[in-house]
Design an enzyme around this catalytic site. Structure first.
Site, PDB file in Angstrom:
ATOM      1  N   HIS A  76      61.893  19.449 138.099  1.00 37.25           N
ATOM      2  CA  HIS A  76      62.027  20.232 139.325  1.00 37.25           C
ATOM      3  C   HIS A  76      61.155  21.482 139.287  1.00 37.25           C
ATOM      4  O   HIS A  76      60.522  21.849 140.286  1.00 37.25           O
ATOM      5  CB  HIS A  76      63.499  20.594 139.531  1.00 37.25           C
ATOM      6  CG  HIS A  76      63.739  21.500 140.694  1.00 37.25           C
ATOM      7  ND1 HIS A  76      64.259  22.760 140.547  1.00 37.25           N
ATOM      8  CD2 HIS A  76      63.509  21.338 142.015  1.00 37.25           C
ATOM      9  CE1 HIS A  76      64.353  23.333 141.742  1.00 37.25           C
ATOM     10  NE2 HIS A  76      63.905  22.493 142.645  1.00 37.25           N
ATOM     11  N   GLU A  79      57.688  20.509 140.065  1.00 34.33           N
ATOM     12  CA  GLU A  79      57.513  20.309 141.510  1.00 34.33           C
ATOM     13  C   GLU A  79      57.138  21.630 142.189  1.00 34.33           C
ATOM     14  O   GLU A  79      56.238  21.675 143.036  1.00 34.33           O
ATOM     15  CB  GLU A  79      58.805  19.752 142.110  1.00 34.33           C
ATOM     16  CG  GLU A  79      58.792  19.638 143.631  1.00 34.33           C
ATOM     17  CD  GLU A  79      60.132  19.951 144.253  1.00 34.33           C
ATOM     18  OE1 GLU A  79      60.179  20.774 145.188  1.00 34.33           O
ATOM     19  OE2 GLU A  79      61.149  19.378 143.788  1.00 34.33           O
ATOM     20  N   HIS A  80      57.815  22.707 141.819  1.00 32.07           N
ATOM     21  CA  HIS A  80      57.471  24.026 142.364  1.00 32.07           C
ATOM     22  C   HIS A  80      56.047  24.423 141.988  1.00 32.07           C
ATOM     23  O   HIS A  80      55.297  24.960 142.814  1.00 32.07           O
ATOM     24  CB  HIS A  80      58.443  25.082 141.836  1.00 32.07           C
ATOM     25  CG  HIS A  80      59.754  25.123 142.547  1.00 32.07           C
ATOM     26  ND1 HIS A  80      60.201  26.230 143.219  1.00 32.07           N
ATOM     27  CD2 HIS A  80      60.730  24.185 142.687  1.00 32.07           C
ATOM     28  CE1 HIS A  80      61.392  25.992 143.742  1.00 32.07           C
ATOM     29  NE2 HIS A  80      61.743  24.754 143.414  1.00 32.07           N
ATOM     30  N   GLU A 156      67.726  29.824 142.683  1.00 28.96           N
ATOM     31  CA  GLU A 156      68.202  28.643 143.398  1.00 28.96           C
ATOM     32  C   GLU A 156      69.453  28.086 142.716  1.00 28.96           C
ATOM     33  O   GLU A 156      70.440  27.726 143.371  1.00 28.96           O
ATOM     34  CB  GLU A 156      67.099  27.591 143.438  1.00 28.96           C
ATOM     35  CG  GLU A 156      67.443  26.321 144.203  1.00 28.96           C
ATOM     36  CD  GLU A 156      66.303  25.328 144.213  1.00 28.96           C
ATOM     37  OE1 GLU A 156      66.581  24.113 144.282  1.00 28.96           O
ATOM     38  OE2 GLU A 156      65.124  25.755 144.129  1.00 28.96           O
TER      39      GLU A 156
END
Length: 472
Positions: A76, A79-80, A156
């Site tokens: 993840h 992905e950023h 997040e």
């Protein structure tokens, strides 16, 4: 208040009419086509000429399940970082260029895959293909850029997990349900792992998994298949080929008895969750016993919680068979995925109702189907709604691309959707009753209870300004 019977029939008939008209509108559209580029990358194209728009997706068959302990969340985080530049693009420039083309873009990471997507006018497809191929092949960023974005990811996690008792409960529940499968780790990662994650961890993950043979470009919309294939070969096909790393099996150990957790937190309402390990669908055309059961479990889930007055809603929320027990209740089943799948029942007990009473009631609804079966009307209602949802899905080129990409991640062909719908339509009431009788023993059951505990401290927000969450 109960709706009149004739109103329900009218809505059902209207749904059927809409399905027929929508199906007629799309019946002439050619089906999806799949190609393999010279470097091993997959290309899937679905023409849909009803509007001058296109959905472009790049799927990588790597997700949280491919991480190792100590580096959870790296898929993840990467992905950023894919939005943070290439030798020719500054951080954030990718998004600015897509916006300048009038498009929208984003990305997501799951247990099984990572996907990047854009929607824009079809005349700009080549431009966005060049942007996506560039960052897939040449993603780069500074250590400082990584550290800044890692703080965004940690924020997040704080907002969506740490500060939500229910999210923390389900995280602990999942880690109890799965003992050896990598599905036990959260997609966003454990906070301790994020604290220790390094720029090199992300770079190594990128170099290992972002190779052409582990990726698929999926394009749906107003396109010519031959032209798209030529563009893809000249743009994506030039990326150097590399072997996909060997994946070692990490299967879930078979449960040998019931498991249970109680998660205590400063929350107003209790919550209960029941999860059974279940077989999954191996392929749309698979005829093995496990796949047959998986199809029947999908129908069972829909009968329990697939429409407005489903069985769980009537029995627990409306209290049709006695007192009202829950504010909400639901059922879900993971039909497909790269890892093991579960059948899950959840409910929020009503005020004054003990969690154990709700757990008993949830099990009773499955036991009732095991004992009495389901009606022909229930079965037909579920199948009609599926037909409608599958047809309405065709109205969105993004949904078409997402479905084709999801099937590719599972190793399925481009004709998986009609095959799957045909198999589901063939499920009988007897098959649904059979899985309810055979597959819900306590040996494969994990029970979780979120227990309100006012003595527990509430999660405090960190001092000082908090990083703004990005769209990705």
């Amino acid at each position: 208040m109960k709706r009149p019977f004739h109103a329900g029939v009218a809505r059902w008939c209207m749904a059927l009419l809409l399905v027929v008209s929508a199906t007629a509108a799309t019946a002439s559209a050619p089906g999806p086509q799949r190609f393999t580029l010279s470097n091993g990358m997959t290309l899937i194209v679905q023409p849909d000429r009803r509007a001058p728009t296109v959905a472009h997706m790049l799927w990588v068959r790597v997700g949280a399940m491919d991480e190792v302990d100590g580096a959870s969340g790296v898929a993840h985080v990467l992905e950023h970082m894919m939005f943070k530049g290439t030798p020719d693009l500054k951080p954030g420039e990718f998004s600015r260029r897509v916006a300048a083309l009038g498009g929208r873009e984003n990305a997501f990471t799951s247990r099984d895959a990572t996907a990047y997507h854009q929607q824009l006018a079809s005349q700009h497809l080549e431009a966005v293909m060049r942007l996506e191929a560039d960052r897939f092949a040449r993603n780069q960023w500074s250590d400082e850029e990584f550290r800044k974005e890692l703080e965004v990811v940690k924020e997040e996690r704080r907002q969506r997990t740490e500060e939500s008792p229910r999210a923390r409960f389900f995280e602990s529940f999942t880690a109890t349900v799965f003992q050896t499968s990598p599905y036990r780790r959260p997609v966003i990662g454990w906070m301790s792992d994020l604290d220790a994650l390094t720029p090199q961890d992300a770079r190594d993950f990128y170099r290992r998994w972002y190779v052409p043979a582990n990726a698929a470009v999926v394009i749906a919309g107003d396109v010519d298949v031959a032209r798209v294939r030529t563009l893809a070969e000249s743009i994506y096909g030039r990326i150097p080929a590399h072997a996909v790393p060997e994946r070692k099996p990490r299967d879930e150990v078979a449960p040998q008895g019931p498991r249970r957790i109680e998660f205590r937190a400063a929350t107003e309402q209790a919550l209960v969750a029941l999860a059974w390990h279940m077989p999954k669908l191996a392929a749309p055309d698979a005829q093995d016993a496990g796949s047959q059961d998986a199809l029947a479990l999908t129908v069972l889930s829909a009968v329990l919680d697939g429409y407005g007055v489903s069985r769980l809603d009537r029995a627990l929320v409306q209290g049709s068979t006695g007192s009202r027990l829950a504010d909400s209740a639901g059922a879900s089943f993971g039909l497909t995925g790269r890892g093991p799948q579960l059948f899950t029942l959840t409910a929020v007990p009503a005020a004054g109702v003990a969690p154990e009473q709700v757990i008993t009631a949830l099990k009773a609804e499955v036991a009732r189907i095991a004992r009495e079966g389901i009606s022909a009307a229930e079965l037909q209602r579920v199948k009609t709604q599926w037909t409608a949802s599958e047809t309405y899905k065709l109205d969105s080129v993004f949904n078409q691309a997402q479905e084709l990409g999801s099937h590719w991640v599972n190793g399925w062909g481009v004709d998986a959707s009609p095959q799957l719908m045909a198999r589901l339509q063939a499920v009988t009431a007897e098959q649904v009753q059979s899985v309810a009788q055979r597959l819900f023993g306590d040996d494969h059951l994990t029970t979780g209870v979120l227990v309100p505990d006012p003595t527990r401290p509430r999660t405090a927000a960190p001092a000082g300004p908090r990083p703004a969450l990005s769209r990705h």
